[in-house]
Design a protein around this motif. Structure first.
Motif, PDB file in Angstrom:
ATOM      1  N   ARG A  74       0.824  -1.200   0.000  1.00 60.14           N
ATOM      2  CA  ARG A  74       0.000   0.000   0.000  1.00 60.14           C
ATOM      3  C   ARG A  74       0.862   1.256   0.000  1.00 60.14           C
ATOM      4  O   ARG A  74       0.466   2.282  -0.569  1.00 60.14           O
ATOM      5  N   PHE A  75       2.056   1.227   0.646  1.00 60.00           N
ATOM      6  CA  PHE A  75       2.948   2.382   0.598  1.00 60.00           C
ATOM      7  C   PHE A  75       3.581   2.525  -0.786  1.00 60.00           C
ATOM      8  O   PHE A  75       3.731   3.640  -1.293  1.00 60.00           O
ATOM      9  N   ALA A  76       3.939   1.396  -1.401  1.00 55.68           N
ATOM     10  CA  ALA A  76       4.584   1.454  -2.716  1.00 55.68           C
ATOM     11  C   ALA A  76       3.632   2.018  -3.764  1.00 55.68           C
ATOM     12  O   ALA A  76       4.033   2.795  -4.642  1.00 55.68           O
ATOM     13  N   VAL A  77       2.357   1.626  -3.688  1.00 52.41           N
ATOM     14  CA  VAL A  77       1.379   2.100  -4.663  1.00 52.41           C
ATOM     15  C   VAL A  77       1.222   3.613  -4.577  1.00 52.41           C
ATOM     16  O   VAL A  77       1.016   4.293  -5.590  1.00 52.41           O
ATOM     17  N   GLN A  78       1.325   4.175  -3.384  1.00 51.89           N
ATOM     18  CA  GLN A  78       1.108   5.601  -3.202  1.00 51.89           C
ATOM     19  C   GLN A  78       2.400   6.403  -3.090  1.00 51.89           C
ATOM     20  O   GLN A  78       2.361   7.577  -2.702  1.00 51.89           O
ATOM     21  N   SER A  79       3.525   5.801  -3.394  1.00 45.73           N
ATOM     22  CA  SER A  79       4.815   6.473  -3.195  1.00 45.73           C
ATOM     23  C   SER A  79       4.833   7.851  -3.859  1.00 45.73           C
ATOM     24  O   SER A  79       4.429   8.004  -5.013  1.00 45.73           O
ATOM     25  N   HIS A  80       5.263   8.851  -3.095  1.00 45.33           N
ATOM     26  CA  HIS A  80       5.296  10.211  -3.623  1.00 45.33           C
ATOM     27  C   HIS A  80       6.414  10.999  -2.946  1.00 45.33           C
ATOM     28  O   HIS A  80       6.998  10.565  -1.948  1.00 45.33           O
ATOM     29  N   ALA A  81       6.699  12.146  -3.514  1.00 45.19           N
ATOM     30  CA  ALA A  81       7.805  12.965  -3.023  1.00 45.19           C
ATOM     31  C   ALA A  81       7.418  13.696  -1.740  1.00 45.19           C
ATOM     32  O   ALA A  81       6.244  13.894  -1.434  1.00 45.19           O
ATOM     33  N   ALA A  82       8.439  14.096  -1.018  1.00 46.37           N
ATOM     34  CA  ALA A  82       8.239  14.843   0.231  1.00 46.37           C
ATOM     35  C   ALA A  82       7.735  16.247  -0.082  1.00 46.37           C
ATOM     36  O   ALA A  82       7.837  16.744  -1.211  1.00 46.37           O
ATOM     37  N   PRO A 139      11.848   8.818   1.143  1.00 48.24           N
ATOM     38  CA  PRO A 139      12.886   9.519   1.934  1.00 48.24           C
ATOM     39  C   PRO A 139      13.943  10.185   1.069  1.00 48.24           C
ATOM     40  O   PRO A 139      14.541  11.193   1.467  1.00 48.24           O
ATOM     41  N   ALA A 140      14.179   9.629  -0.104  1.00 47.49           N
ATOM     42  CA  ALA A 140      15.216  10.195  -0.969  1.00 47.49           C
ATOM     43  C   ALA A 140      14.866  11.582  -1.472  1.00 47.49           C
ATOM     44  O   ALA A 140      15.742  12.318  -1.952  1.00 47.49           O
ATOM     45  N   THR A 141      13.567  11.956  -1.390  1.00 48.88           N
ATOM     46  CA  THR A 141      13.154  13.274  -1.883  1.00 48.88           C
ATOM     47  C   THR A 141      13.188  14.346  -0.798  1.00 48.88           C
ATOM     48  O   THR A 141      12.879  15.509  -1.069  1.00 48.88           O
ATOM     49  N   ILE A 142      13.554  13.984   0.425  1.00 51.47           N
ATOM     50  CA  ILE A 142      13.709  14.982   1.493  1.00 51.47           C
ATOM     51  C   ILE A 142      15.040  15.709   1.275  1.00 51.47           C
ATOM     52  O   ILE A 142      16.089  15.066   1.139  1.00 51.47           O
TER      53      ILE A 142
END
Length: 760
Positions: A37-45, A200-203
């Protein structure tokens, strides 16, 4: 009442759903699905939070641990100068260090003017000691800094999934670091789920040593909340998290802040997911085909996921997804299991070529059911097989079965052999009437591969429900080239017939013997001009007893005389009633050959005519051609006697006996009834048309009226109009009906102003 399999599937899905709400079962399912469910909604910070990393580069540059606090002082000044909104440390300042460095750090905090937040946390007192010691920054640091808790606890499997809103340290409730950054209030020790769909990589990240030396872009700091913490592996402070693997503590804190900045997340009640999943299961379990059900259940899984994830993304409500998916998967799995079982069972109980239920199904489903056994033998199956392939022949058999099903007592037709279909006819209708309906249905061609094809049939009937006897009778009918035959009597049937005849006198007295009337249409006026009286026995236990079952027996056992007199008296009374109602319609009564030379019968008829409330001209006596010819002298004298009294005489089934023209000249006939075997195909076969046309011309030349029997379609009726036939009788005109229905029919058809429309 037994519950349906659909209900059982829904109950099973509901039970699985309730079990999944138990922590010991639902927890593992929830944890297993979280990465998805987290992978489906993955988005930038959101870019509102940035991390100043105490990374490997900084460790290599400073080369001491703990780091001298003047480094932190320098970073505070750099970040303040760059316009940071807040500066939050995830670094322990609970113990003193070099006094000079501590003073430098305290001075930097004072210069920051309250923008800096320092951490508090609880830690275990020692190995084997369950006590927790609270750690707070030094007093000199707390004077110019806010305090926030950095404590959190991993889940039972070691992964961090939630952070607290606040904790109590040193007896004081303090906001968690993430809640402080997002300015979200909360109750101490109440937690919220972290949204690990934030990548986290987009923080934004800056190296600690780079900030200290001023080698960074101030735009990365301006207006942002800055988190300072360790990311270097050698510093520890790392925790596993769903989907994202092992993360530094400061990154988890940043993700917590990102979560709260979007809104305060709540955990939705599992009952909502339970109800939605159960609702989505319903159309799936009601589907009739496996592929349709698979599509519905798949769509249900997708729909549930969309709803749950949308609630998480835009409403910050976390509903359990695994609970609903487990319910849908359970219902889908049970549906497939049921479908496989049904297909296996259907394979055993259905004919492979046509899909019709087979002999095994007939035996299994017939228990406790009664009816008249009827076997339909396809007499030209070999010819059809020579012209069409297997699938096309099967299509023709199915089309035939569909027509037979209209008359079935069970709404089911069985393919018991390759060339035989079986069904039960209801006992509450006269067999001959049902067979007439079947004949009409089966005369119509069926469509095979776009072509109109005749499927020739012969029927066998066993009124005691014996399918084996009916099958033998069907074979006999096929061999004789006739439409149907009744099963031969065995000893049981003979005993039944004897019993039946023993009840006939009582049935007449009890009023069980009824008279129904079949209209005859006068083609010149398109009105009902006459009716034929047909006897019906409504047995209290056996239902309708077919005339074919008891009239021949009545003749054989000398009970035909009281039966005929009962029918005649009933017809006279009914005719008086409909004539009083204004319907001048004649009535025909069948007279058995055995009665034409019976003085007692003739005298009884004369007494009825003498006292009848109607004129004898309102009656017609029908005799079969073969009956009239069995003893021409006596028959002729009897018929002349009735004719002199005014009763019309009709020869029934004309064309099936051995008459000669001299008989037609000598008998006192008023009309001829052409047998249905000549009439039914006269509009299609030229030979039959010539016979019918010549018979009508001959009858008219002799001054006789002509009645055509067995009219079953509009084309047949149109042909008879064209050849100047006088009357038409058959199911296309009207079925036999009781007195009340007849009077209604006469009113509708014959009343002044009634439409003269085509009958059917």
């Amino acid at each position: 009442m037994r519950p349906s399999s659909n209900a059982l599937i829904l109950v099973a899905a509901a039970l699985v759903g309730m079990a999944a709400m138990l922590p010991g079962i639902g927890g593992p399912i929830r944890r297993a699905l979280e990465p998805l469910r987290f992978a489906v909604q993955s988005h930038a910070a959101s870019q509102q939070v940035a991390i100043v990393e105490m990374d490997a580069r900084s460790v290599a540059a400073i080369r001491r641990w703990p780091w001298p606090r003047h480094h932190y002082a320098a970073v505070i000044d750099r970040l303040r100068a760059a316009g940071a909104a807040t500066i939050v440390f995830d670094v322990d300042f609970s113990s003193a260090s070099n006094p000079v460095d501590d003073r430098a750090f305290a001075a930097a905090l004072k210069r920051a003017g309250g923008k800096v937040t320092l951490p508090t946390f609880g830690q275990q007192a020692g190995a084997g000691d369950v006590r927790t010691l609270d750690a707070l920054p030094l007093d000199t640091f707390r004077a110019h800094a806010a305090l926030a808790s950095v404590s959190f606890s991993p889940d039972v499997d070691g992964l961090v999934r939630a952070l607290p809103f606040a904790t109590i340290t040193a007896g004081t409730p303090r906001p968690s670091l993430s809640a402080y950054i997002a300015a979200r209030p909360g109750v101490a020790d109440a937690d919220y789920p972290v949204d690990f769909s934030v990548d986290p990589a987009t923080i934004p990240r800056l190296s600690f040593v780079a900030v200290e030396h001023g080698r960074f872009d101030p735009a990365l700091v301006r207006g942002r909340n800055i988190l300072i913490g360790a990311t270097a592996i050698e510093m520890g402070d790392r925790y596993p998290a769903p989907l994202r693997g092992v993360l530094p503590g400061v990154t988890i804190q940043a993700l917590g802040a990102e979560t709260l900045l979007r809104g305060v997340p709540t955990r939705g009640t599992p009952l909502a997911t339970f109800a939605l999943a159960l609702l989505l299961c319903l159309p799936g379990v009601r589907a009739r085909r496996r592929d349709v059900a698979a599509g519905i259940f798949t769509a249900g899984l997708v729909a549930l996921a969309v709803v749950v994830l949308a609630a998480q993304r835009w409403l910050a409500i976390h509903f359990p997804l695994g609970l609903g998916w487990l319910m849908l998967a359970t219902a889908g799995g049970l549906f497939v299991t049921r479908d496989i079982f049904r297909r296996f069972r259907a394979g055993r109980l259905h004919d492979e070529a046509t899909g019709l239920p087979n002999q095994r199904a007939l035996v299994g489903q017939r228990a406790g059911r009664t009816g008249v056994a009827c076997v339909v033998q396809l007499t030209n199956l070999e010819e059809l097989s020579a012209v069409f392939d297997i699938a096309q022949v099967a299509q023709g058999i199915v089309r035939t079965a569909e027509r037979l099903r209209l008359c079935s007592a069970w709404d089911a037709v069985y393919r018991v052999r390759s060339h035989q279909l079986a069904l039960l006819l209801p006992t509450h209708e006269i067999v001959e009437d049902q067979l007439a309906t079947l004949r009409t249905l089966l005369l119509q061609p069926v469509e095979i591969a776009g072509r109109k094809v005749d499927v020739a049939v012969a029927l066998g009937i066993a009124e005691d429900g014996d399918m084996t006897a009916a099958a033998l009778a069907a074979g006999d009918a096929a061999a004789a080239g006739v439409f149907w035959r009744r099963a031969a009597h065995n000893r049981d049937r003979l005993e039944n017939a004897v019993s039946l005849m023993g009840e006939l006198d009582a049935a007449i007295a009890a009023g069980q013997i009824e008279v129904h009337y079949q209209p005859k249409l006068a083609l010149a006026t398109d009105r009902i001009a006459s009716v034929e009286a047909l006897v019906r026995w409504r047995h209290p236990e056996r239902g309708f007893v077919s005339p074919g079952a008891f009239v021949p027996l009545a003749e054989q056992t000398d009970r035909i005389e009281p039966l005929t007199l009962h029918v005649l008296s009933r017809v006279i009374a009914d005719a008086a009633r409909w004539r009083d109602a204004g319907h001048a319609v004649t009535a025909a009564v069948n007279i058995s050959a055995k009665l034409l030379d019976a003085p007692a019968f003739i005298a009884a008829v004369d007494r009825l005519l003498d006292t009848a409330p109607i004129a004898p001209e309102a009656l017609i006596f029908e005799v079969t051609e073969s009956a009239a010819m069995s003893d021409p002298t006596v028959a002729t004298a009897t018929l002349h006697h009735f004719r002199r009294r005014g009763v019309a005489i009709s020869m029934d089934d004309y064309g099936t006996g051995q008459s000669t023209l001299s008989y037609l000249r000598e008998l006192p006939l008023s009309e001829l009834k052409i047998d249905r075997s000549f009439v039914q195909y006269a509009h299609e076969r030229e030979s039959d048309a010539k016979l019918v046309r010549s018979t009508i011309d001959l009858a008219h030349a002799l001054g006789l009226k002509v009645v055509a029997e067995g009219i079953e379609d509009a084309e047949n009726l149109a042909f008879l109009r064209g050849v100047r036939c006088d009357y038409a009788q058959g199911y296309f005109i009207d079925r036999p009906m009781p007195f009340d229905a007849l009077v209604t029919r006469l009113h509708d058809r014959n009343a002044p102003g009634a439409p003269a429309t085509q009958t059917g």
